[in-house]
Write an enzyme that holds these catalytic residues in place. Structure first.
Site, short mmCIF file in Angstrom:
data_model
loop_
_atom_site.label_atom_id
_atom_site.label_comp_id
_atom_site.label_asym_id
_atom_site.label_seq_id
_atom_site.Cartn_x
_atom_site.Cartn_y
_atom_site.Cartn_z
N ASP A 148 6.72 1.25 1.97
CA ASP A 148 6.43 0.25 0.94
C ASP A 148 7.34 0.46 -0.28
O ASP A 148 7.81 -0.50 -0.90
CB ASP A 148 4.98 0.35 0.46
N PHE A 183 -1.08 -0.60 12.41
CA PHE A 183 -2.03 -0.14 11.40
C PHE A 183 -2.45 -1.24 10.42
O PHE A 183 -3.64 -1.39 10.12
CB PHE A 183 -1.43 1.04 10.61
N ASN A 184 -1.51 -2.00 9.84
CA ASN A 184 -1.88 -2.97 8.80
C ASN A 184 -2.89 -4.00 9.31
O ASN A 184 -3.79 -4.39 8.59
CB ASN A 184 -0.64 -3.72 8.28
N ASN A 240 -2.47 2.87 3.41
CA ASN A 240 -1.90 4.20 3.71
C ASN A 240 -2.71 5.30 3.03
O ASN A 240 -2.77 6.43 3.50
CB ASN A 240 -0.46 4.27 3.22
N HIS A 250 9.45 0.40 8.11
CA HIS A 250 8.89 -0.91 8.45
C HIS A 250 9.02 -1.95 7.33
O HIS A 250 9.55 -3.03 7.52
CB HIS A 250 7.39 -0.77 8.76
N ASP A 251 8.52 -1.62 6.16
CA ASP A 251 8.19 -2.63 5.16
C ASP A 251 9.35 -3.40 4.54
O ASP A 251 9.21 -4.61 4.28
CB ASP A 251 7.32 -2.00 4.06
N THR A 299 2.89 -6.00 2.84
CA THR A 299 3.32 -4.82 3.61
C THR A 299 2.20 -3.81 3.79
O THR A 299 2.45 -2.63 4.06
CB THR A 299 4.52 -4.13 2.92
N ASP A 343 0.86 -1.21 0.00
CA ASP A 343 0.00 0.00 0.00
C ASP A 343 0.89 1.25 0.00
O ASP A 343 0.85 2.07 0.92
CB ASP A 343 -0.96 0.01 1.20
#
Ligand code: RIB
Ligand code: CA
Length: 311
Positions: free
Chosen positions: A18, A163-164, A40, A238-239, A123, A13
């Site tokens: 990402d 969040f994900n 996102n 993060h991703d 992700t 996303d």
């Protein structure tokens, strides 16, 4: 170079981090395709952003858009982190390569059966993956595993939920309960991997259009994180860790854990319950949970991937 070059489908996303996952996947995996999901930003934006990155990296890979919203809960986006475009902070070139399809779940099913032994790297919210599993449960037989960014022992969207997972808790529960081998890059490990100013400077020093776009994106992303947190020096990137978990496993320490997803509750929606008890009769683990990352070495991998993509 990478320790392994897995064949993967990247479901994402985009989203600032990402984008870094796409760069890492382009350099270190056999990237079978990119699928997009709302998260996102709304689906049209995350899909546009994926197409921008595909062209900027000169990738010959298909992009298929997927779910515009979660299975059950109402759509919710993260403009407060990534901006309304999903990729605020940089001048992005208009994408020219057209979208290849709008049924990500179908593409995921067909590609997994065409390439037994491939991995899914996820992700964003897991809606496309859940839809693919519902459409054709036999993908379990051909899929080597799922490496996902999500969850953790603490939250970011709420005190308990990352969040994900929070964005589509029902889809996350379908995936985590699926029995497919899982690798989890949760907030416990991703917060160790920050885009600090000196790291951003290293990217900018590479030069060229890609490094300029990425360092501008990092600058926006890290300013947002520093403004919203009192303990982070830069954005948690993060991703890409969900990619590096497959391509550079020696960068991580890992624990085998039983993980479950809570799909409802005012305070618990999207919570990942990670069982860390040492009881001999604890539940059988269903997930390899990344616990630590060698952040400097991981950033070296990202810098090299950007420089290599510069062409
Ligand atoms: O909580 C962080 C996750 O949510 C990352 O994947 C970020 O891109 C957003 O999707
Ligand atoms: Ca994401």
């Amino acid at each position: 170079m990478s320790e392994s070059t897995p064949a993967i489908i990247l479901d994402c996303d985009p989203g600032h981090d990402d984008v870094v996952a796409i760069v890492a996947a382009a350099r270190h995996t056999d990237l079978l395709g990119i699928t997009t999901v709302a998260g996102n930003a709304p689906l049209d934006r995350t899909t546009y952003n994926a197409r921008v990155m595909r062209d900027l990296l000169g990738l010959e890979v298909e992009v298929h858009s997927g779910a515009a919203g979660p299975l059950v809960v109402a759509p919710a986006f993260a403009g407060y982190v990534h901006g309304e475009s999903g990729l605020d902070g940089a001048e992005l070139p208009e994408p020219t390569t057209p979208l290849d399809g709008t049924d990500a779940a179908r593409f995921i099913v067909d590609t997994i059966h065409a390439r037994p032994g491939c991995h899914l790297v996820v992700t964003g919210p897991m809606t496309n993956i859940a839809l693919a599993l519902v459409q054709d449960p036999s993908i379990r037989d051909d899929l080597a595993g799922i490496s996902f960014m999500g969850g953790g022992t603490f939250g970011n969207r709420t005190p308990t939920a990352e969040f994900n997972i929070w964005a589509d808790p029902h889809a996350a529960r379908v995936v985590v309960d699926s029995g497919i081998p899982l690798i989890m890059a949760g907030l416990d490990v991703t917060h160790q991997f920050q885009a600090t100013s000196d790291r951003i400077d290293r990217v900018r020093a590479i030069g060229g259009p890609l490094a300029t776009v990425l360092s501008d994106l990092f600058t926006f992303f890290s300013a947002n994180y520093r403004e919203r947190h009192d303990d982070l020096e830069g954005a948690a990137v993060h991703d890409p860790l969900a990619v590096l978990a497959l391509t550079h496993p020696s960068l991580f320490s890992v624990a085998e854990r039983f993980v479950a997803v809570v799909d409802s509750g005012e305070l618990t929606r999207g919570m990942t319950v990670v069982d860390r008890r040492t009881l001999v009769d604890r539940p059988t683990p269903n997930c390899r949970v990344l616990e630590t990352v060698d952040a400097p070495a991981a950033w070296d991998v990202i810098v090299e991937a950007i420089a290599a993509a510069r062409g």
